[in-house]
Design a protein around this motif. Structure first.
Motif, mmCIF file in Angstrom:
data_model
loop_
_atom_site.group_PDB
_atom_site.id
_atom_site.type_symbol
_atom_site.label_atom_id
_atom_site.label_comp_id
_atom_site.label_asym_id
_atom_site.label_seq_id
_atom_site.Cartn_x
_atom_site.Cartn_y
_atom_site.Cartn_z
ATOM 1 N N ARG A 192 0.834 -1.211 0.000
ATOM 2 C CA ARG A 192 0.000 0.000 0.000
ATOM 3 C C ARG A 192 0.864 1.254 0.000
ATOM 4 N NH1 ARG A 192 -3.310 -2.948 3.851
ATOM 5 N NH2 ARG A 192 -2.319 -1.791 5.551
ATOM 6 N N ILE A 193 1.931 1.227 0.775
ATOM 7 C CA ILE A 193 2.854 2.370 0.799
ATOM 8 C C ILE A 193 3.486 2.569 -0.572
ATOM 9 C CG2 ILE A 193 5.051 3.175 1.753
ATOM 10 C CD1 ILE A 193 4.215 1.835 4.395
ATOM 11 N N LEU A 194 3.863 1.468 -1.210
ATOM 12 C CA LEU A 194 4.478 1.544 -2.533
ATOM 13 C C LEU A 194 3.528 2.151 -3.567
ATOM 14 C CD1 LEU A 194 6.475 -1.783 -2.796
ATOM 15 C CD2 LEU A 194 7.372 0.488 -3.349
ATOM 16 N N MET A 195 2.292 1.721 -3.562
ATOM 17 C CA MET A 195 1.350 2.237 -4.548
ATOM 18 C C MET A 195 1.095 3.725 -4.321
ATOM 19 S SD MET A 195 1.073 -0.430 -6.331
ATOM 20 C CE MET A 195 -0.078 0.206 -7.560
ATOM 21 N N ARG A 196 1.022 4.143 -3.062
ATOM 22 C CA ARG A 196 0.846 5.569 -2.764
ATOM 23 C C ARG A 196 2.079 6.362 -3.205
ATOM 24 N NH1 ARG A 196 2.394 9.171 1.116
ATOM 25 N NH2 ARG A 196 0.907 10.850 1.613
ATOM 26 N N SER A 197 3.260 5.849 -2.891
ATOM 27 C CA SER A 197 4.492 6.547 -3.263
ATOM 28 C C SER A 197 4.648 6.613 -4.775
ATOM 29 C CB SER A 197 5.697 5.841 -2.636
ATOM 30 O OG SER A 197 5.649 5.893 -1.221
ATOM 31 N N ALA A 198 4.275 5.530 -5.460
ATOM 32 C CA ALA A 198 4.372 5.522 -6.921
ATOM 33 C C ALA A 198 3.473 6.591 -7.529
ATOM 34 C CB ALA A 198 4.003 4.145 -7.456
ATOM 35 N N THR A 199 2.278 6.762 -6.962
ATOM 36 C CA THR A 199 1.375 7.810 -7.439
ATOM 37 C C THR A 199 1.987 9.191 -7.230
ATOM 38 O OG1 THR A 199 -0.559 6.424 -6.954
ATOM 39 C CG2 THR A 199 -0.924 8.799 -7.177
ATOM 40 N N GLN A 200 2.601 9.404 -6.045
ATOM 41 C CA GLN A 200 3.208 10.698 -5.749
ATOM 42 C C GLN A 200 4.372 10.999 -6.692
ATOM 43 O OE1 GLN A 200 2.125 12.904 -3.622
ATOM 44 N NE2 GLN A 200 0.588 11.708 -2.542
ATOM 45 N N LEU A 201 5.134 9.958 -7.048
ATOM 46 C CA LEU A 201 6.308 10.145 -7.900
ATOM 47 C C LEU A 201 5.983 10.051 -9.386
ATOM 48 C CD1 LEU A 201 8.919 7.996 -5.910
ATOM 49 C CD2 LEU A 201 8.763 10.498 -6.005
ATOM 50 N N GLY A 202 4.745 9.716 -9.707
ATOM 51 C CA GLY A 202 4.374 9.583 -11.110
ATOM 52 C C GLY A 202 4.947 8.343 -11.765
ATOM 53 N N VAL A 203 5.084 7.265 -10.993
ATOM 54 C CA VAL A 203 5.646 6.014 -11.506
ATOM 55 C C VAL A 203 4.515 5.045 -11.832
ATOM 56 C CG1 VAL A 203 7.142 4.050 -10.982
ATOM 57 C CG2 VAL A 203 7.730 6.324 -10.131
ATOM 58 N N ARG A 204 4.561 4.470 -13.025
ATOM 59 C CA ARG A 204 3.594 3.442 -13.400
ATOM 60 C C ARG A 204 4.105 2.096 -12.869
ATOM 61 N NH1 ARG A 204 4.282 6.486 -18.005
ATOM 62 N NH2 ARG A 204 5.518 4.860 -19.026
ATOM 63 N N LEU A 205 3.474 1.628 -11.804
ATOM 64 C CA LEU A 205 3.953 0.453 -11.077
ATOM 65 C C LEU A 205 2.882 -0.625 -11.079
ATOM 66 C CD1 LEU A 205 6.212 -0.682 -9.113
ATOM 67 C CD2 LEU A 205 4.847 0.290 -7.256
ATOM 68 N N SER A 206 3.229 -1.814 -11.584
ATOM 69 C CA SER A 206 2.270 -2.915 -11.584
ATOM 70 C C SER A 206 2.144 -3.489 -10.177
ATOM 71 C CB SER A 206 2.709 -4.007 -12.554
ATOM 72 O OG SER A 206 3.853 -4.701 -12.051
ATOM 73 N N THR A 207 1.026 -4.129 -9.898
ATOM 74 C CA THR A 207 0.822 -4.715 -8.572
ATOM 75 C C THR A 207 1.824 -5.836 -8.311
ATOM 76 O OG1 THR A 207 -0.871 -6.183 -9.527
ATOM 77 C CG2 THR A 207 -1.627 -4.121 -8.509
ATOM 78 N N GLU A 208 2.202 -6.576 -9.368
ATOM 79 C CA GLU A 208 3.197 -7.646 -9.186
ATOM 80 C C GLU A 208 4.557 -7.068 -8.834
ATOM 81 O OE1 GLU A 208 1.354 -7.233 -11.854
ATOM 82 O OE2 GLU A 208 -0.069 -8.926 -11.856
ATOM 83 N N ALA A 209 4.919 -5.959 -9.495
ATOM 84 C CA ALA A 209 6.194 -5.311 -9.187
ATOM 85 C C ALA A 209 6.186 -4.754 -7.769
ATOM 86 C CB ALA A 209 6.478 -4.198 -10.190
ATOM 87 N N ALA A 210 5.054 -4.186 -7.350
ATOM 88 C CA ALA A 210 4.947 -3.668 -5.988
ATOM 89 C C ALA A 210 5.144 -4.783 -4.972
ATOM 90 C CB ALA A 210 3.598 -2.989 -5.786
ATOM 91 N N ALA A 211 4.555 -5.942 -5.239
ATOM 92 C CA ALA A 211 4.711 -7.074 -4.329
ATOM 93 C C ALA A 211 6.165 -7.522 -4.256
ATOM 94 C CB ALA A 211 3.814 -8.227 -4.774
ATOM 95 N N GLU A 212 6.863 -7.494 -5.389
ATOM 96 C CA GLU A 212 8.266 -7.912 -5.415
ATOM 97 C C GLU A 212 9.146 -6.938 -4.633
ATOM 98 O OE1 GLU A 212 11.440 -10.466 -6.512
ATOM 99 O OE2 GLU A 212 9.254 -10.692 -6.625
ATOM 100 N N ILE A 213 8.914 -5.652 -4.819
ATOM 101 C CA ILE A 213 9.701 -4.660 -4.088
ATOM 102 C C ILE A 213 9.410 -4.751 -2.604
ATOM 103 C CG2 ILE A 213 10.127 -2.186 -3.784
ATOM 104 C CD1 ILE A 213 9.376 -1.823 -6.743
ATOM 105 N N ALA A 214 8.148 -4.916 -2.242
ATOM 106 C CA ALA A 214 7.777 -5.025 -0.827
ATOM 107 C C ALA A 214 8.444 -6.225 -0.177
ATOM 108 C CB ALA A 214 6.257 -5.118 -0.703
#
Length: 346
Positions: A192-214
């Motif tokens: 959830r933090i990643l998806m919020r941060s990606a929105t703030q930074l203007g990054v197109r982030l897939s849910t699978e990529a977010a899970a991997e980074i998390a």
């Protein structure tokens, strides 16, 4: 020199980037993810203080680095509509340093002291009186002629942060009206933090990529946001800016963060224990020299995560690699390698 390398810095773009970076910190308790128990308890304390029209109780925040202690201090000030003054324990080496800070506070102001356990003893003793009676005694003169002049200070809220709560003396710890222990975040909260941060930074982030980074973020939001920025850089240079699962894995591999979140230092420590010292036991100073780091860095940065992941054990005889560490490094533990015998704890 190529056009891309010679391109001048755009001040407006730089300002926008800084604004986006600062927006990564949540500004309200409702936006603060991953610590629901602490958020609920702290919200109750602050709401009660607002209803009474009083200054909030002093707050102590403890926990490992990167879990949001500074962010919570900012949120407390925002929730109480009060200014925030920031300092740190190591910066206050004399009682006079603390007296100057306290006497300059405004009514209801929030004072944040990071690493409060590293404050000097004279300043710490002055803080006792300031927290309870909102007064400091300034000593004028020396020897038998010295005189203590009491100075009233405005009512304030002290927010202390520490990574080592056990080093705080009991009298100081007991003067905090609310104490919160921050825990490591689970992968769901980090996503959830990643998806919020990606929105703030203007990054197109897939849910699978977010899970991997998390999964590789060691349960720490600060690391999560740092990895997101590096993955974003990789996507902008190597691809079209979109972060897919495959791209996230390639970027994290490039920056030497493996699938369990271990970085170069972590693997260096494990490889030293396993390959150079046969699995241990090995002393901390010897281990630090073998990886070219200070003992404090190994003990406070690498070891806690390795122990929490079950890769390393601390024993009376030294550090010992577990069977999981051998497997993670792709090594076969020699016959009789330490890591499972009860003799280690005798």
């Amino acid at each position: 020199m190529s056009e891309e390398r010679s391109r001048p810095v755009d001040p407006q773009a730089d300002d926008a980037e800084r604004a986006a970076e600062s927006a990564l910190r949540p500004s309200t308790l409702g936006e603060f993810q991953g610590q629901p128990r602490v958020s609920e308890q702290l919200g109750l304390v602050l709401a009660a203080a607002r209803n009474r029209g009083a200054v909030a109780d002093h707050v102590l925040l403890s926990g490992p680095p990167g879990l949001g202690k500074t962010t919570l201090a900012m949120i407390i000030a925002a929730e109480m509509s009060a200014p925030l003054r920031i300092s740190s324990g190591p910066a206050i080496q004399h009682a006079g340093d603390l007296a100057a800070i306290l006497s300059g506070l405004g009514e209801g102001e929030v004072l944040f002291l990071d690493e409060i356990h590293r404050m000097s003893r004279p300043a710490e003793e002055m803080l006792y009186l300031a927290m309870e009676d909102f007064r400091v005694d300034v000593v004028v003169g020396k020897g038998p002629g010295a005189t203590a002049i009491p100075i009233d200070i405005p009512h304030f809220t002290l927010v202390g942060a520490t990574t080592r709560a056990g080093l705080l003396p009991g009298p100081l710890r007991d003067r905090f009206g609310f104490t919160a222990q921050l825990d490591f975040y689970d992968d769901t909260a980090l996503r959830r933090i990643l998806m919020r941060s990606a929105t703030q930074l203007g990054v197109r982030l897939s849910t699978e990529a977010a899970a991997e980074i998390a999964r590789r973020s060691r349960g720490t939001p600060r690391i999560t946001n740092r990895l997101l920025r590096r993955v974003r850089d990789y996507a902008q240079v190597k691809a079209d800016g979109t972060v897919s699962l495959a791209l996230a894995r390639d970027a994290l591999d490039l920056f030497e963060v493996d699938d369990r979140g271990l970085d170069r230092l972590d693997r260096g420590v494990l490889e030293a224990v396993c390959a150079r010292f046969g699995g241990g036991p090995v002393g901390l100073s010897t281990l630090a020299i073998s990886v070219g780091e200070e003992t404090d860095t190994v003990e406070e940065v690498a070891e806690p995560f390795l122990v929490r992941q079950g890769f390393l054990m601390r024993t009376p005889r030294g550090r010992v690699a577990t069977p999981a560490a051998w497997r993670h490094l792709g090594l076969t533990a020699p016959v009789g390698a330490p890591g499972s015998g009860d003799d280690l704890f005798s």
